[in-house]
Each structure stands twice: as C-alpha cells, then as structure tokens.
Write a protein that holds these residues in place. Structure first.
Motif, PDB file in Angstrom:
ATOM      1  N   ALA A 120     -46.114 -12.402 -14.040  1.00  0.00           N
ATOM      2  CA  ALA A 120     -46.555 -13.241 -15.148  1.00  0.00           C
ATOM      3  C   ALA A 120     -45.259 -14.520 -15.179  1.00  0.00           C
ATOM      4  CB  ALA A 120     -46.314 -12.365 -16.474  1.00  0.00           C
ATOM      5  N   PRO A 121     -45.566 -15.496 -15.059  1.00  0.00           N
ATOM      6  CA  PRO A 121     -44.626 -16.616 -15.227  1.00  0.00           C
ATOM      7  C   PRO A 121     -43.891 -16.795 -16.649  1.00  0.00           C
ATOM      8  CG  PRO A 121     -46.865 -17.681 -15.101  1.00  0.00           C
ATOM      9  CD  PRO A 121     -46.887 -16.285 -14.895  1.00  0.00           C
ATOM     10  N   ASP A 122     -44.575 -16.397 -17.494  1.00  0.00           N
ATOM     11  CA  ASP A 122     -44.153 -16.675 -18.895  1.00  0.00           C
ATOM     12  C   ASP A 122     -42.757 -15.725 -18.954  1.00  0.00           C
ATOM     13  OD1 ASP A 122     -46.131 -18.279 -20.173  1.00  0.00           O
ATOM     14  OD2 ASP A 122     -47.263 -16.434 -19.998  1.00  0.00           O
ATOM     15  N   VAL A 123     -42.584 -14.587 -18.225  1.00  0.00           N
ATOM     16  CA  VAL A 123     -41.556 -13.721 -18.518  1.00  0.00           C
ATOM     17  C   VAL A 123     -40.469 -14.029 -17.302  1.00  0.00           C
ATOM     18  CG1 VAL A 123     -40.755 -11.222 -18.117  1.00  0.00           C
ATOM     19  CG2 VAL A 123     -43.089 -11.975 -19.554  1.00  0.00           C
ATOM     20  N   TYR A 124     -41.129 -13.972 -16.081  1.00  0.00           N
ATOM     21  CA  TYR A 124     -40.403 -14.158 -14.802  1.00  0.00           C
ATOM     22  C   TYR A 124     -39.808 -15.330 -14.444  1.00  0.00           C
ATOM     23  CZ  TYR A 124     -41.660  -9.403 -13.497  1.00  0.00           C
ATOM     24  OH  TYR A 124     -41.895  -8.249 -13.592  1.00  0.00           O
ATOM     25  N   ASP A 125     -40.311 -16.632 -14.801  1.00  0.00           N
ATOM     26  CA  ASP A 125     -39.514 -18.003 -14.952  1.00  0.00           C
ATOM     27  C   ASP A 125     -38.464 -18.228 -15.553  1.00  0.00           C
ATOM     28  OD1 ASP A 125     -41.461 -18.370 -13.044  1.00  0.00           O
ATOM     29  OD2 ASP A 125     -42.764 -19.645 -14.362  1.00  0.00           O
ATOM     30  N   PHE A 126     -38.433 -17.150 -16.534  1.00  0.00           N
ATOM     31  CA  PHE A 126     -37.044 -17.366 -17.453  1.00  0.00           C
ATOM     32  C   PHE A 126     -35.879 -16.763 -16.874  1.00  0.00           C
ATOM     33  CE2 PHE A 126     -34.109 -15.129 -20.549  1.00  0.00           C
ATOM     34  CZ  PHE A 126     -34.105 -16.317 -21.383  1.00  0.00           C
ATOM     35  N   PHE A 127     -36.066 -16.178 -15.562  1.00  0.00           N
ATOM     36  CA  PHE A 127     -34.956 -15.747 -14.893  1.00  0.00           C
ATOM     37  C   PHE A 127     -34.416 -16.809 -13.754  1.00  0.00           C
ATOM     38  CE2 PHE A 127     -36.683 -11.891 -16.577  1.00  0.00           C
ATOM     39  CZ  PHE A 127     -35.596 -11.273 -17.532  1.00  0.00           C
ATOM     40  N   LEU A 128     -35.564 -17.729 -13.536  1.00  0.00           N
ATOM     41  CA  LEU A 128     -35.168 -18.420 -12.366  1.00  0.00           C
ATOM     42  C   LEU A 128     -33.680 -19.047 -12.285  1.00  0.00           C
ATOM     43  CD1 LEU A 128     -38.604 -20.135 -11.421  1.00  0.00           C
ATOM     44  CD2 LEU A 128     -37.452 -18.005 -10.218  1.00  0.00           C
ATOM     45  N   GLN A 129     -33.448 -19.810 -13.589  1.00  0.00           N
ATOM     46  CA  GLN A 129     -32.194 -20.388 -13.812  1.00  0.00           C
ATOM     47  C   GLN A 129     -30.989 -19.676 -13.571  1.00  0.00           C
ATOM     48  OE1 GLN A 129     -32.101 -23.621 -14.191  1.00  0.00           O
ATOM     49  NE2 GLN A 129     -34.431 -23.791 -14.207  1.00  0.00           N
ATOM     50  N   TRP A 130     -31.117 -18.153 -13.641  1.00  0.00           N
ATOM     51  CA  TRP A 130     -30.001 -17.290 -13.403  1.00  0.00           C
ATOM     52  C   TRP A 130     -29.914 -16.562 -11.993  1.00  0.00           C
ATOM     53  CZ3 TRP A 130     -31.076 -13.774 -18.419  1.00  0.00           C
ATOM     54  CH2 TRP A 130     -30.830 -14.791 -19.525  1.00  0.00           C
ATOM     55  N   ILE A 131     -31.177 -16.222 -11.632  1.00  0.00           N
ATOM     56  CA  ILE A 131     -30.813 -15.492 -10.326  1.00  0.00           C
ATOM     57  C   ILE A 131     -31.689 -16.102  -9.175  1.00  0.00           C
ATOM     58  CG2 ILE A 131     -30.729 -13.160 -11.398  1.00  0.00           C
ATOM     59  CD1 ILE A 131     -33.378 -12.676 -11.019  1.00  0.00           C
ATOM     60  N   GLY A 132     -32.392 -17.132  -9.319  1.00  0.00           N
ATOM     61  CA  GLY A 132     -33.114 -17.775  -8.386  1.00  0.00           C
ATOM     62  C   GLY A 132     -34.323 -17.285  -8.132  1.00  0.00           C
ATOM     63  N   LYS A 133     -34.899 -17.466  -6.905  1.00  0.00           N
ATOM     64  CA  LYS A 133     -36.163 -16.916  -6.375  1.00  0.00           C
ATOM     65  C   LYS A 133     -35.846 -15.675  -5.419  1.00  0.00           C
ATOM     66  CE  LYS A 133     -39.288 -21.022  -6.720  1.00  0.00           C
ATOM     67  NZ  LYS A 133     -40.138 -21.730  -5.935  1.00  0.00           N
ATOM     68  N   GLY A 134     -35.351 -14.761  -6.119  1.00  0.00           N
ATOM     69  CA  GLY A 134     -35.161 -13.516  -5.465  1.00  0.00           C
ATOM     70  C   GLY A 134     -36.032 -12.418  -5.381  1.00  0.00           C
ATOM     71  N   LEU A 135     -35.724 -11.368  -5.202  1.00  0.00           N
ATOM     72  CA  LEU A 135     -37.089 -10.151  -5.251  1.00  0.00           C
ATOM     73  C   LEU A 135     -37.688  -9.946  -6.397  1.00  0.00           C
ATOM     74  CD1 LEU A 135     -38.286  -7.891  -3.171  1.00  0.00           C
ATOM     75  CD2 LEU A 135     -36.632  -6.464  -4.104  1.00  0.00           C
TER      76      LEU A 135
END
Length: 260
Positions: A120-135
């Motif tokens: 779900a992008p609503d949840v996981y896109d929130f972490f992109l600024q912190w951890i990047g496109k990881g696992l």
C-alpha cells in the motif's frame, strides 16, 4: 494602451488559474472516490464497526487522529472490544478514503499476505524519505531478488543461538541488573567476538519461577508505568551481545535522565 490592457490580462490570468484549480480539484476528487470504491469492494466481505461518513472510525478510536498512536485513555480498550466483537478480521477506516483490514486470525493473515499484492503506497511511501527504496518498500521481482539475498542470513539455524542471548537480556531487564557475565563483560554464549557459536550451550540463567519481577511488582499497583527505558536498554544489551560479543556493562547503572 499597454497600461489599460495590463489589469485585463491579470484578471484573465486569475480566471484561468482559478478554473485550472477547480478542474484539478475535481479530477482529484474523482480519483479519491474511485479509490474508495475499490477499497470498499475489496473489504466489503468483512464486518466492521459503524463508520462516520467523514471521519470513519477515527472518532471511536482517538489514537487514529494522533499519528496512529494509542495515546488517549480508553483507546486500547476500544481495540480490545473490537477484537472480541470481530475475532477474525474487521474493517478500519481513517476518514472517507483511507481503509485498512485489521486481521487477528492466523489463517486469514496467511491467505491475505500470501497473495503477493503490491504494498500500500499510503503506508510504505511514508518511509521512502527515511530508508529509501529498500526491502521494506520494494515489491515485485526486485523485492524477491533482495529477499533471496538476505534469506540465508536469517535462517532458523543461524538465528537459533541468539535466542539464549535475548533470554539473558530479558532476564537482566526484569531482574533489574543481575548480569551473568565474566569480568571482561563478555557473555557466556559462544567464543566468537561477534556471534555465539551454534555448538555452544546456552547460558544458565537464574530461575525466576515463583518470584515477581519488577514489572509484576509495578503492575500490582494497578497504575500504568513506562517500559520504554527498560525495553530500550534491553534492546541495546541484545545488540551489543549479538554484534560485538559483549553486553552493555552499564545496563543496570542508569542515570534516570532522558538519555540514560
């Protein structure tokens, strides 16, 4: 002549900008309505508490309005009551356009999470600024490739020797600092400076059966108490043991300040 046309051009530009904003807003609203229809169709087979037309379940669970943290008195009781009322799974709406499916039954979780749907992008896109496109946020073939590389490092036989270290750190946390280590601070599980040996026997911890640990003593007072510091120091102790082969010598000597 140019001076007379300038206000007219500015007004026309303002009208065009206002019209463009209206069109974009209308398209965004249509997109949200279609997304809600898709979510409602996906989770319509599951029951759920009554929803507010605008806030969803946010009014019944105030923690949803506070960054998804249970910070209000009675919020946890509301979650527990929902688990009793809907023991398998239920809908959860945050506002009119954001819906979730809370799953409590292991068989349901296995069926849902085994589908391989995109995250779900609503949840996981929130972490992109912190951890990047990881696992954590990847999906599809790239996620499978990264997972295949990491899987051997998290095999059960590799992680099994660390269970004794976690148990020791937990015992230290609950018994308030009764460490079981040698003079150098090295743990008694394994001879490697970085990881316990799979053939090494687990450390013998003092039995706590029949004794009350410090959390149980605090719970007898029927008042809430903070476990953040205890769990944080326990996690640090486990990390030191598993990574460097030495525990946190200062675990039982805390200053009581915000960083100790």
């Amino acid at each position: 002549m140019v001076t007379a046309l300038l206000p007219l051009s500015i007004s026309r530009l303002g009208l065009w900008a206002f019209g463009l904003i209206l069109v974009l807003g209308f398209l965004k609203l249509i997109r949200l309505l279609l997304r809600r229809q898709m979510l409602a169709r996906a989770i319509d087979s599951f029951p759920g508490p009554p929803t507010h037309w605008l806030f969803g379940h946010a009014l019944e669970w105030p923690g949803l309005l506070l960054s998804f943290q249970i910070q209000q008195t009675g919020s946890l009781d509301k979650v527990v009551s929902w688990t009793h009322q809907f023991p398998y799974a239920h809908q959860l709406w945050v506002g009119p356009f954001l819906g979730f499916l809370n799953i409590y039954e292991p068989d349901y979780a296995k069926a849902v999470y085994g589908r391989g749907d995109p995250k779900a992008p609503d949840v996981y896109d929130f972490f992109l600024q912190w951890i990047g496109k990881g696992l954590l946020v990847l999906h599809g073939p790239k996620w499978y490739q990264h997972r295949k590389l990491l899987t051997p490092g998290f095999h059960y036989d590799v992680l099994k020797p660390y269970v004794a270290l976690f148990a020791e750190s937990t015992h230290v946390m609950l018994q308030d600092g009764s460490h079981t280590r040698d003079e150098g601070g090295r743990t008694g599980c394994g001879s490697s400076p970085h990881a316990p040996s799979p053939a090494a026997p687990p450390p013998i911890l003092p039995s706590i059966s029949g004794l009350q640990d410090k959390w149980e003593e605090k719970a007898l007072k029927n008042k809430s108490f903070d476990i953040f510091s205890d769990v944080g120091h326990m996690a640090l102790d486990s990390l030191m043991k598993c990574t460097f082969g030495k525990g946190n010598v200062g675990l039982s000597h805390r200053s009581g300040g915000p960083y100790g």
